[in-house]
Design an enzyme around this catalytic site. Structure first.
Site, PDB file in Angstrom:
ATOM      1  N   GLY A 171       0.782  -1.226   0.000  1.00  0.00           N
ATOM      2  CA  GLY A 171       0.000   0.000   0.000  1.00  0.00           C
ATOM      3  C   GLY A 171       0.814   1.275   0.000  1.00  0.00           C
ATOM      4  O   GLY A 171       0.320   2.328  -0.394  1.00  0.00           O
ATOM      5  N   ASP A 172       2.063   1.187   0.443  1.00  0.00           N
ATOM      6  CA  ASP A 172       2.966   2.344   0.412  1.00  0.00           C
ATOM      7  C   ASP A 172       4.387   1.809   0.229  1.00  0.00           C
ATOM      8  O   ASP A 172       5.277   2.059   1.041  1.00  0.00           O
ATOM      9  CB  ASP A 172       2.846   3.164   1.693  1.00  0.00           C
ATOM     10  CG  ASP A 172       3.581   4.501   1.622  1.00  0.00           C
ATOM     11  OD1 ASP A 172       3.894   4.944   0.495  1.00  0.00           O
ATOM     12  OD2 ASP A 172       3.838   5.097   2.679  1.00  0.00           O
ATOM     13  N   ALA A 173       4.568   1.062  -0.853  1.00  0.00           N
ATOM     14  CA  ALA A 173       5.824   0.330  -1.077  1.00  0.00           C
ATOM     15  C   ALA A 173       6.921   1.245  -1.615  1.00  0.00           C
ATOM     16  O   ALA A 173       7.431   1.073  -2.720  1.00  0.00           O
ATOM     17  CB  ALA A 173       5.579  -0.832  -2.035  1.00  0.00           C
ATOM     18  N   CYS A 174       7.284   2.223  -0.806  1.00  0.00           N
ATOM     19  CA  CYS A 174       8.347   3.165  -1.138  1.00  0.00           C
ATOM     20  C   CYS A 174       9.639   2.745  -0.437  1.00  0.00           C
ATOM     21  O   CYS A 174       9.616   2.018   0.567  1.00  0.00           O
ATOM     22  CB  CYS A 174       7.964   4.576  -0.723  1.00  0.00           C
ATOM     23  SG  CYS A 174       6.491   5.202  -1.570  1.00  0.00           S
TER      24      CYS A 174
END
Length: 249
Positions: A171-174
Site C-alpha cells: 500500500g505504500d511500497a516506497c
C-alpha cells in the site's frame, strides 16, 4: 497525544503521518492523538497479521490506549532503509525486493482490503478539501488543477477495474518503508503497514518502480524481472502513480 511510559525514549523524525515516533533500544513507539487511534490500531492489526506469515518485518510488542490517544510499540527492523543504500548495491537490492514483493503478493487469507472505489473516494475527499500536498506531485502535475487530475483518475478507473489483479499489497511500497541487510542486500523487513490490504498488484508496482527511478536514478528492469512482470502495463502504472499522491491529505 499519548506517549510511551518510562525513560530513555528518543524522538525519531520519520514518515509523513500525523503520529509521533520514539525509539528506545530495539523498540519503536508510534503515538497518536485520539483522532488517530482507529488508524493506528488498524496498522497494529496489519503488523500482527503479516508477522504471522513468515515475511520479514516488525512484531507488535504492546498497545496502549487512553483518552489521550494511542501508542503502538513494535520491534525495530534490522538493516537500513532502501533510500539510504549506496548506488553500488542497487542492482542486487532491486532483485531482492522483487522477490519479496512477489512473495507478499502471493500470500492468502488476508483479512484486510483496499477496494479501488474506496481509494478513489479518499482521493476525492482530499481534493475537495484542498488538501493535496504539491510535494507529492511531479512538476508536470503541479501545473494541473487537482480536480483535473482526479477527473483523469476517475475516467481511467473503468479500464483499471476491468484488469484488476487483487493481491496482498503493501500500500505504500516506497524505499523508506523497505529495509535491507547492508551486506547481503536481502530484504530484512517491511514497515509502515497502515495501507496493507487486498488491492491491485499495480498499486505497489507503480510506487516501487517510480521510487527506483526517482530515488536511485535506476532502471527498474532488475526489480520487475525478479518480480516476474518484465513488461508491466504502462496504463496501470500511470494510473496508480497519479492516484496515490491524491490520497495523502
Amino acid at each position: 497525544m499519548l506517549k510511551p511510559s518510562g525513560d530513555g525514549w528518543v524522538p525519531v523524525e520519520v514518515g509523513e503521518s500525523d503520529t509521533t515516533v520514539y525509539r528506545r533500544g530495539d523498540v519503536y513507539a508510534k503515538c497518536c492523538a485520539p483522532s488517530g487511534v482507529a488508524e493506528l490500531s488498524a496498522e497494529r492489526d496489519r503488523i500482527s497479521w503479516l508477522s504471522g506469515t513468515g515475511l520479514p518485518g516488525a512484531t507488535v510488542v504492546d498497545w496502549l490506549e487512553s483518552v489521550e490517544g494511542g501508542c503502538l510499540l513494535t520491534t525495530a527492523v534490522p538493516g537500513v532503509a532502501g533510500d539510504l543504500l549506496p548506488a553500488g548495491s542497487h542492482g542486487r537490492a532491486m532483485r531482492s525486493l522483487g522477490r519479496v514483493l512477489r512473495e507478499l503478493h502471493s500470500l492468502e487469507n488476508c483479512p484486510f482490503e483496499r477496494p479501488l472505489g474506496d481509494v478513489i473516494s479518499s482521493a476525492a475527499d482530499v481534493v475537495r478539501r484542498g488538501a493535496v500536498n504539491p510535494d507529492f506531485l511531479t512538476d508536470e502535475w503541479r501545473k494541473v488543477a487537482p480536480e483535473e487530475l482526479l477527473a483523469e483518475v476517475v475516467a481511467e478507473s473503468t479500464y483499471v477495474e476491468k484488469v484488476l489483479e487483487p493481491v496482498v499489497c503493501h500500500g505504500d511500497a516506497c524505499l523508506p518503508n523497505i529495509f535491507f541487510d547492508p551486506d547481503t542486500l536481502e530484504v530484512t523487513g517491511l514497515i509502515d503497514l497502515g495501507r496493507l490490504g487486498i488491492a491491485d498488484r499495480y498499486a505497489d508496482l507503480a510506487l516501487t518502480t517510480i521510487q527506483l527511478h526517482d530515488e536511485w536514478s535506476a532502471d527498474p528492469a532488475p526489480f520487475l524481472e525478479a518480480y516476474g512482470v518484465p513488461d508491466p502495463d504502462p496504463r496501470r502504472l500511470h494510473f496508480f502513480r497519479l492516484l496515490d499522491p491524491l490520497t495523502w491529505g
